[in-house]
Motif scaffolding. Structure first.
Motif, PDB file in Angstrom:
ATOM      1  N   GLY A 185       0.435  11.173   5.192  1.00 31.40           N
ATOM      2  CA  GLY A 185      -0.724  10.468   4.649  1.00 31.40           C
ATOM      3  C   GLY A 185      -0.397   9.030   4.272  1.00 31.40           C
ATOM      4  O   GLY A 185      -1.162   8.103   4.560  1.00 31.40           O
ATOM      5  N   MET A 186       0.743   8.839   3.618  1.00 36.07           N
ATOM      6  CA  MET A 186       1.162   7.493   3.262  1.00 36.07           C
ATOM      7  C   MET A 186       1.456   6.664   4.507  1.00 36.07           C
ATOM      8  O   MET A 186       1.122   5.475   4.566  1.00 36.07           O
ATOM      9  N   VAL A 212      -4.284   7.550  -6.175  1.00 30.89           N
ATOM     10  CA  VAL A 212      -4.878   6.680  -5.155  1.00 30.89           C
ATOM     11  C   VAL A 212      -4.101   5.375  -5.060  1.00 30.89           C
ATOM     12  O   VAL A 212      -3.833   4.873  -3.962  1.00 30.89           O
ATOM     13  N   CYS A 214      -1.800   5.621   5.977  1.00 31.53           N
ATOM     14  CA  CYS A 214      -2.407   4.557   5.173  1.00 31.53           C
ATOM     15  C   CYS A 214      -1.741   3.209   5.417  1.00 31.53           C
ATOM     16  O   CYS A 214      -2.353   2.164   5.185  1.00 31.53           O
ATOM     17  N   ALA A 247      -1.012   0.797   2.001  1.00 31.77           N
ATOM     18  CA  ALA A 247      -2.015   0.048   2.756  1.00 31.77           C
ATOM     19  C   ALA A 247      -1.852  -1.450   2.549  1.00 31.77           C
ATOM     20  O   ALA A 247      -1.964  -2.230   3.507  1.00 31.77           O
ATOM     21  N   LEU A 303      -0.269   6.358  -3.638  1.00 30.16           N
ATOM     22  CA  LEU A 303      -0.156   7.027  -2.344  1.00 30.16           C
ATOM     23  C   LEU A 303      -0.995   6.383  -1.256  1.00 30.16           C
ATOM     24  O   LEU A 303      -0.730   6.601  -0.073  1.00 30.16           O
ATOM     25  N   ALA A 304      -2.009   5.622  -1.617  1.00 29.14           N
ATOM     26  CA  ALA A 304      -2.848   4.993  -0.602  1.00 29.14           C
ATOM     27  C   ALA A 304      -2.853   3.474  -0.724  1.00 29.14           C
ATOM     28  O   ALA A 304      -2.750   2.772   0.282  1.00 29.14           O
TER      29      ALA A 304
END
Length: 95
Positions: free
Chosen positions: A9-10, A65, A13, A73, A68-69
């Motif tokens: 997921g990371m 959020v 992102c 990003a 991890l995102a």
């Protein structure tokens, strides 16, 4: 298995903004690139602010959020913009 899903997921992102910003900067659309980096940075700052103060959002969710995102990003978009700018300069020198 959970660690792998968090890592993927990371990575996702970070890779998506990297590719988008590289394409935008290489095409010469620096305004759109700057807007997208600003939106990602704003999400990160709002999430960090909400994690420490009563903001109407669960502090654990806000920090999740942000870390991890938001951070991957922002790092991916910054490096993508830089790479796109370098590639644009190289393309302009060849002509």
């Amino acid at each position: 298995m959970t660690d792998l899903s968090i890592f993927l997921g990371m990575l996702l992102c970070a890779v998506i903004p990297f590719a988008v910003l590289t394409k935008l900067m290489r095409a010469g659309k620096s305004g759109a690139a700057l807007t997208s980096v600003s939106i990602i940075g704003a999400v990160l700052v709002i999430s960090l602010y909400a994690s420490g103060r009563p903001f109407g959002v669960d502090p654990v969710f806000a920090m999740t959020v942000a870390m991890l995102a938001g951070v991957p990003a922002l790092l991916g978009s910054a490096t993508g913009a830089f790479l796109g700018w370098l590639l644009r300069r190289r393309d302009d020198r060849r002509i």
